[in-house]
Motif scaffolding. Structure first.
Motif, PDB file in Angstrom:
ATOM      1  N   ASP A  62      25.910  35.683  42.997  1.00 33.19           N
ATOM      2  CA  ASP A  62      25.748  35.421  41.567  1.00 33.19           C
ATOM      3  C   ASP A  62      26.622  36.386  40.775  1.00 33.19           C
ATOM      4  O   ASP A  62      27.332  37.224  41.343  1.00 33.19           O
ATOM      5  CB  ASP A  62      24.273  35.558  41.151  1.00 33.19           C
ATOM      6  N   GLU A  63      26.550  36.267  39.457  1.00 33.44           N
ATOM      7  CA  GLU A  63      27.405  37.097  38.598  1.00 33.44           C
ATOM      8  C   GLU A  63      27.068  38.582  38.727  1.00 33.44           C
ATOM      9  O   GLU A  63      27.949  39.441  38.638  1.00 33.44           O
ATOM     10  CB  GLU A  63      27.280  36.657  37.144  1.00 33.44           C
ATOM     11  N   ARG A  64      25.809  38.891  38.928  1.00 34.08           N
ATOM     12  CA  ARG A  64      25.425  40.294  39.105  1.00 34.08           C
ATOM     13  C   ARG A  64      26.125  40.887  40.318  1.00 34.08           C
ATOM     14  O   ARG A  64      26.636  42.011  40.273  1.00 34.08           O
ATOM     15  CB  ARG A  64      23.906  40.388  39.260  1.00 34.08           C
ATOM     16  N   GLU A  65      26.159  40.130  41.402  1.00 37.29           N
ATOM     17  CA  GLU A  65      26.839  40.601  42.598  1.00 37.29           C
ATOM     18  C   GLU A  65      28.351  40.679  42.372  1.00 37.29           C
ATOM     19  O   GLU A  65      29.023  41.556  42.921  1.00 37.29           O
ATOM     20  CB  GLU A  65      26.518  39.690  43.784  1.00 37.29           C
ATOM     21  N   GLU A  66      28.881  39.775  41.568  1.00 40.07           N
ATOM     22  CA  GLU A  66      30.304  39.826  41.241  1.00 40.07           C
ATOM     23  C   GLU A  66      30.650  41.135  40.534  1.00 40.07           C
ATOM     24  O   GLU A  66      31.678  41.756  40.815  1.00 40.07           O
ATOM     25  CB  GLU A  66      30.685  38.642  40.350  1.00 40.07           C
ATOM     26  N   ARG A  67      29.794  41.557  39.616  1.00 45.44           N
ATOM     27  CA  ARG A  67      30.042  42.813  38.906  1.00 45.44           C
ATOM     28  C   ARG A  67      30.024  43.993  39.869  1.00 45.44           C
ATOM     29  O   ARG A  67      30.827  44.928  39.751  1.00 45.44           O
ATOM     30  CB  ARG A  67      29.011  43.010  37.794  1.00 45.44           C
ATOM     31  N   ARG A  68      29.142  43.941  40.834  1.00 45.89           N
ATOM     32  CA  ARG A  68      29.083  45.017  41.829  1.00 45.89           C
ATOM     33  C   ARG A  68      30.343  45.031  42.692  1.00 45.89           C
ATOM     34  O   ARG A  68      30.852  46.093  43.055  1.00 45.89           O
ATOM     35  CB  ARG A  68      27.838  44.850  42.696  1.00 45.89           C
ATOM     36  N   LEU A  69      30.850  43.845  43.015  1.00 51.55           N
ATOM     37  CA  LEU A  69      32.086  43.787  43.791  1.00 51.55           C
ATOM     38  C   LEU A  69      33.248  44.340  42.968  1.00 51.55           C
ATOM     39  O   LEU A  69      34.124  45.032  43.502  1.00 51.55           O
ATOM     40  CB  LEU A  69      32.373  42.344  44.214  1.00 51.55           C
ATOM     41  N   GLY A  70      33.263  44.049  41.671  1.00 52.16           N
ATOM     42  CA  GLY A  70      34.276  44.630  40.807  1.00 52.16           C
ATOM     43  C   GLY A  70      34.209  46.146  40.833  1.00 52.16           C
ATOM     44  O   GLY A  70      35.248  46.828  40.856  1.00 52.16           O
ATOM     45  N   GLY A  71      33.001  46.683  40.869  1.00 52.74           N
ATOM     46  CA  GLY A  71      32.831  48.133  40.968  1.00 52.74           C
ATOM     47  C   GLY A  71      33.347  48.681  42.282  1.00 52.74           C
ATOM     48  O   GLY A  71      33.906  49.787  42.332  1.00 52.74           O
ATOM     49  N   LEU A  72      33.182  47.914  43.345  1.00 55.83           N
ATOM     50  CA  LEU A  72      33.690  48.335  44.657  1.00 55.83           C
ATOM     51  C   LEU A  72      35.211  48.433  44.634  1.00 55.83           C
ATOM     52  O   LEU A  72      35.790  49.406  45.143  1.00 55.83           O
ATOM     53  CB  LEU A  72      33.231  47.346  45.728  1.00 55.83           C
ATOM     54  N   TYR A  73      35.866  47.447  44.050  1.00 53.30           N
ATOM     55  CA  TYR A  73      37.327  47.502  43.952  1.00 53.30           C
ATOM     56  C   TYR A  73      37.771  48.685  43.090  1.00 53.30           C
ATOM     57  O   TYR A  73      38.779  49.348  43.394  1.00 53.30           O
ATOM     58  CB  TYR A  73      37.874  46.197  43.376  1.00 53.30           C
ATOM     59  N   ALA A  74      37.024  48.952  42.026  1.00 48.69           N
ATOM     60  CA  ALA A  74      37.365  50.088  41.168  1.00 48.69           C
ATOM     61  C   ALA A  74      37.270  51.394  41.949  1.00 48.69           C
ATOM     62  O   ALA A  74      38.122  52.280  41.814  1.00 48.69           O
ATOM     63  CB  ALA A  74      36.444  50.118  39.949  1.00 48.69           C
ATOM     64  N   LEU A  80      37.655  51.702  45.132  1.00 51.32           N
ATOM     65  CA  LEU A  80      38.716  51.706  46.140  1.00 51.32           C
ATOM     66  C   LEU A  80      40.028  52.234  45.565  1.00 51.32           C
ATOM     67  O   LEU A  80      40.734  52.987  46.239  1.00 51.32           O
ATOM     68  CB  LEU A  80      38.914  50.293  46.690  1.00 51.32           C
ATOM     69  N   VAL A  81      40.355  51.852  44.346  1.00 52.33           N
ATOM     70  CA  VAL A  81      41.666  52.214  43.799  1.00 52.33           C
ATOM     71  C   VAL A  81      41.631  53.431  42.876  1.00 52.33           C
ATOM     72  O   VAL A  81      42.687  53.920  42.480  1.00 52.33           O
ATOM     73  CB  VAL A  81      42.300  51.025  43.053  1.00 52.33           C
ATOM     74  N   SER A  82      40.437  53.916  42.537  1.00 51.69           N
ATOM     75  CA  SER A  82      40.384  55.087  41.661  1.00 51.69           C
ATOM     76  C   SER A  82      39.371  56.128  42.096  1.00 51.69           C
ATOM     77  O   SER A  82      39.201  57.140  41.425  1.00 51.69           O
ATOM     78  CB  SER A  82      40.076  54.655  40.221  1.00 51.69           C
ATOM     79  N   GLY A  83      38.687  55.909  43.235  1.00 53.59           N
ATOM     80  CA  GLY A  83      37.668  56.848  43.664  1.00 53.59           C
ATOM     81  C   GLY A  83      36.564  56.922  42.628  1.00 53.59           C
ATOM     82  O   GLY A  83      36.137  55.904  42.084  1.00 53.59           O
TER      83      GLY A  83
END
Length: 228
Positions: free
Chosen positions: A20-32, A34-37
């Motif tokens: 769902d969208e909530r999980e999508e936001r968490r995945l966005g945080g994971l990518y963040a 990954l690329v910025s610690g």
């Protein structure tokens, strides 16, 4: 923080594999991460007037590392290399989606998932999404009522799955989608059943390739981090 579902980045980076969208936001945080610690979170705290103490910034992937991992289908390994395996495993379907190289064909079930996001949006549906929807019986010759009927059915089925969409994809390929759906849902409309019955012929198993790796340059992730 995540791309709009109508943007190819939403599909390319595996947001379609979220529940769902909530999980999508968490995945966005994971990518963040990954690329910025933890730098992006420290910067946020400082913008609120907070004081940052403690250890230095955690290691993060640089542009070239991220680029090559995305291109070669190694983003999961890159996440693990930067100590994010525990975060990453919170998304059960992410690994199977991301292990394919950029632009590689994907199982139709993911295109179907993205098709839901174009409902009521006045933009062109990408070819791979239309192909996936057609593979699941949502063809261009359906009336508006029939199309909405099929979308409603798949959304309902999607919500009842024990979160393994690839099982639905396998059932479609085998021509057993009716039986599979009936094992989860009762009282499926007969019009829907008849359309599913037509899918019992041999089916293709992947959607066509879409945007290549060069699409990511200067877009979603890079616009949201301060590269060192």
């Amino acid at each position: 923080m995540h791309p709009n579902p109508t943007d190819d980045l939403w599909y390319n980076f595996g947001f379609c594999a979220c529940r769902d969208e909530r999980e999508e936001r968490r995945l966005g945080g994971l990518y963040a991460k990954l690329v910025s610690g933890d730098k992006i979170w420290k910067d946020y705290e400082m913008s609120l007037g907070g004081k940052i103490t403690g250890p230095p910034d955690t290691p993060a992937a640089n542009f070239e590392e991220f680029w090559e991992a995305y291109r070669d289908g190694n983003l999961v390994a890159l996440m693990d290399n930067y100590g994010l395996s525990q975060d990453r495993t919170q998304f059960p379907q992410l690994e199977s989606f991301l292990r394919e190289p950029a632009g590689a064909p994907r199982p139709h079930v993911w295109g179907l998932r993205r098709y839901f996001e174009f409902e009521g949006v006045h933009v062109d549906v990408p070819a791979h999404v239309s192909t996936a929807a057609h593979a699941y019986g949502i063809s261009s010759d359906l009336s508006i009522r029939e199309r909405m009927q099929m979308i409603s059915f798949y959304k309902q089925l999607w919500q009842t799955l024990d979160w393994n969409p690839m099982e639905m994809e396998e059932a479609r390929q085998k021509g057993t989608l009716v039986e599979y759906a009936q094992s989860y849902l009762q009282n499926i409309e007969q019009d829907v059943v008849r359309r599913l019955e037509k899918l019992k012929l041999p089916q293709e198993n992947v959607s066509g390739s879409i945007t290549g790796p060069f699409r990511i340059v200067g877009t979603w992730i890079w616009d949201r981090v301060d590269w060192r």
